[in-house]
Design a protein around this motif. Structure first.
Motif, PDB file in Angstrom:
ATOM      1  N   LEU A  15      41.808  39.796  39.358  1.00  0.00           N
ATOM      2  CA  LEU A  15      40.584  39.933  40.154  1.00  0.00           C
ATOM      3  C   LEU A  15      39.554  38.871  39.778  1.00  0.00           C
ATOM      4  O   LEU A  15      38.918  38.267  40.654  1.00  0.00           O
ATOM      5  CB  LEU A  15      39.995  41.335  39.950  1.00  0.00           C
ATOM      6  N   ALA A  16      39.385  38.638  38.472  1.00  0.00           N
ATOM      7  CA  ALA A  16      38.396  37.657  38.021  1.00  0.00           C
ATOM      8  C   ALA A  16      38.761  36.261  38.506  1.00  0.00           C
ATOM      9  O   ALA A  16      37.930  35.552  39.104  1.00  0.00           O
ATOM     10  CB  ALA A  16      38.293  37.693  36.493  1.00  0.00           C
ATOM     11  N   SER A  60      38.671  36.050  42.564  1.00  0.00           N
ATOM     12  CA  SER A  60      37.381  36.165  43.242  1.00  0.00           C
ATOM     13  C   SER A  60      36.520  34.923  43.000  1.00  0.00           C
ATOM     14  O   SER A  60      35.850  34.431  43.919  1.00  0.00           O
ATOM     15  CB  SER A  60      36.640  37.437  42.806  1.00  0.00           C
ATOM     16  N   ALA A  67      33.204  40.935  40.655  1.00  0.00           N
ATOM     17  CA  ALA A  67      34.053  40.553  41.786  1.00  0.00           C
ATOM     18  C   ALA A  67      33.308  40.725  43.097  1.00  0.00           C
ATOM     19  O   ALA A  67      33.399  39.873  43.995  1.00  0.00           O
ATOM     20  CB  ALA A  67      35.336  41.386  41.787  1.00  0.00           C
ATOM     21  N   VAL A  89      35.885  46.745  46.646  1.00  0.00           N
ATOM     22  CA  VAL A  89      36.506  46.008  45.538  1.00  0.00           C
ATOM     23  C   VAL A  89      37.406  46.941  44.741  1.00  0.00           C
ATOM     24  O   VAL A  89      38.521  46.579  44.352  1.00  0.00           O
ATOM     25  CB  VAL A  89      35.426  45.380  44.633  1.00  0.00           C
TER      26      VAL A  89
END
Length: 488
Positions: A56-57, A60, A383, A415
């Motif tokens: 996710l990091a 995004s 995110a 999210v």
């Protein structure tokens, strides 16, 4: 791990697959994807959690940087022109997801931004999480529980134990102006009408009204991807401020507006205000409200992170803003999104984790018998901010081609739904990785040291790079209201 009926199964996705999936959902040009590099991506856990926070990091932040590069490449060239190469290393992205915890000013330790009565509390039939960062939420919770302002955490625990979880959630969050949510399991959340109402795409971009194509005020050649883009930001806490900070990192002129009537969050603000100029306006004062309207008339983007409907009640709805600025992009960061029975509710990252089943599932994977376990960072907030910035840039791209005004919606719950769809690491395996708890845990090259209005600040640099372009923050944190209410 089982995937709910209303979730898309993305358990096989890499970070690159996430970027492609969301980029495609935004209908952005597919040729740009070949310009992205994601160093260090791995299938193994990257931070101590059962959730794929590393995916996710990295994805995004990459989406936001690739969107900026796309805008830069197409300002004066055809839409098929090459997009400057973008790189986002995994470890640096993960560190940036904790930026508000990993800075210092003059080498002094940070104060704890959390209140004394909040967090998880046992009820008669389960648990609730109470949010008490803002004085109004803490005092309002004490009043609801029949306690004086001087009450202790133990006093709160004794009163909460007499309530049923959903009853206290309803009394505080739906009927009151507080932020209290019941701890739910996945199955309880999946049966809730709000769960079904949340879109499977985490970024929603739609044209609000037609109009002629328009580029930002300045389109001259620049090494800054968003040079000339004017952004007005009215926001609190983490998610929406991350969006403004991201646009500022790529060169947008971001004016952050705070109210003299509302409490600030100094520990969070000093990290999240990097790149922004700061002004204070009171929308209850007619002259200051007129000044705000003049800024809105001449901006490209309006970011707001207040509870849905709260600014609209003062005349700042998309409908009203489109009348004075036919080319405006209205970007909204909310807790639960624009649809469903909870669409008007306030909420925060930790509370969305609580009510959606994430905390229970994280605790079950960790296996220590806890009722709930929070993620190791505010992953939904961070995110959400990068995805909102991505949506803003997608709207800017669309506006330059087909024109009109646009609305962008990102929610913490959206999210959450996307992160859950990526699946979880089996058993306790997700927790067998390092964490970045303090500056000493972080490679020195991820930091920069700059002078601010509060002293010398050492903080996390932006993790994205765009080939041939300058990325980073010019403005540094300063006392609120230090700047003039006008565009550069």
């Amino acid at each position: 791990m089982s995937i709910s009926n209303n979730l898309i199964n993305r358990t096989s996705f890499s970070a690159a697959d996430v970027v492609k999936d969301i980029w495609t959902s935004l209908q952005l040009p597919p040729h740009a994807l070949s310009s992205l590099t994601l160093p260090g991506h791995q299938a193994a856990p990257a931070t101590p959690s059962s959730f794929k926070i590393g995916h996710l990091a990295q994805s995004s932040i990459a989406l936001s940087a690739l969107s900026a590069s796309l805008l830069h490449s197409t300002q004066s060239s055809p839409s098929s022109s090459p997009v400057s190469r973008v790189s986002v290393p995994l470890e640096h992205a993960l560190v940036e997801f904790k930026s508000e915890r990993l800075y210092d000013i003059d080498k002094q330790p940070l104060e704890d931004p959390w209140g004394s009565i909040g967090g998880l509390h046992k009820t008669a039939d389960g648990y609730v999480r109470i949010h008490d960062n803002f004085p109004c939420h803490a005092l309002g919770t004490l009043e609801l529980l029949g306690l004086p302002p001087s009450a202790s955490r133990q006093d709160v625990a004794a009163k909460v134990a007499q309530w049923k979880s959903v009853d206290l959630e309803t009394a505080g969050t739906e009927k009151g102006k507080l932020a209290i949510y019941a701890l739910r399991s996945y199955s309880e959340w999946d049966a809730h009408p709000q769960s079904v109402a949340i879109d499977n795409n985490p970024i929603l971009v739609r044209q609000f009204a037609p109009g002629p194509p328009k580029n930002p005020s300045t389109t001259k050649s620049s090494s800054r991807c968003l040079q000339g883009v004017r952004v007005l930001e009215m926001s609190r806490v983490i998610a929406a401020p991350v969006a403004g900070k991201t646009l500022a990192a790529h060169g947008a002129d971001v004016l952050w507006i705070t109210s003299p009537n509302l409490p600030n969050q100094p520990v969070l603000d000093r990290d999240l205000s990097r790149g922004k100029r700061t002004i204070r306006l009171d929308i209850h004062n007619s002259d200051e409200k007129d000044r705000l309207l003049e800024l809105l008339r001449t901006c490209d983007v309006f970011i707001q992170g207040y509870r849905p409907g709260s600014l609209a009640s003062y005349g700042f709805s998309p409908e009203e803003l489109q009348k004075i600025n036919p080319n405006i992009i209205c970007a909204n960061l909310s807790a639960f999104g624009p649809s469903g029975p909870w669409s008007q509710r306030r909420g925060f990252d930790s509370l969305v984790q609580t009510c959606s089943g994430m905390n229970i599932s994280e605790a079950e994977h960790f296996g220590a018998g806890e009722p709930a376990r929070a993620m190791p960072c505010q992953a939904l907030d961070h995110a959400g901010g990068y995805l909102l910035a991505t949506g803003v840039m997608a709207a800017l791209y669309n506006r330059s081609r087909v024109g009109g005004s646009w609305v962008v919606d990102v929610s913490l719950a959206g999210v959450m739904k996307y992160l859950r769809s990526l699946g979880q690491y089996p058993g306790k395996t997700g927790f067998e990785s390092q964490d970045f708890v303090k500056q000493a845990d972080v490679p020195a090259e991820y930091f920069e040291t700059r002078d601010t209005g509060f002293g010398k600040m050492t903080a996390v640099r932006h993790s994205a790079s765009v080939e041939g372009c300058e990325v980073g923050w010019g403005e540094m944190p300063k006392p609120l209201g230090s700047d003039e209410a006008k565009w550069l």
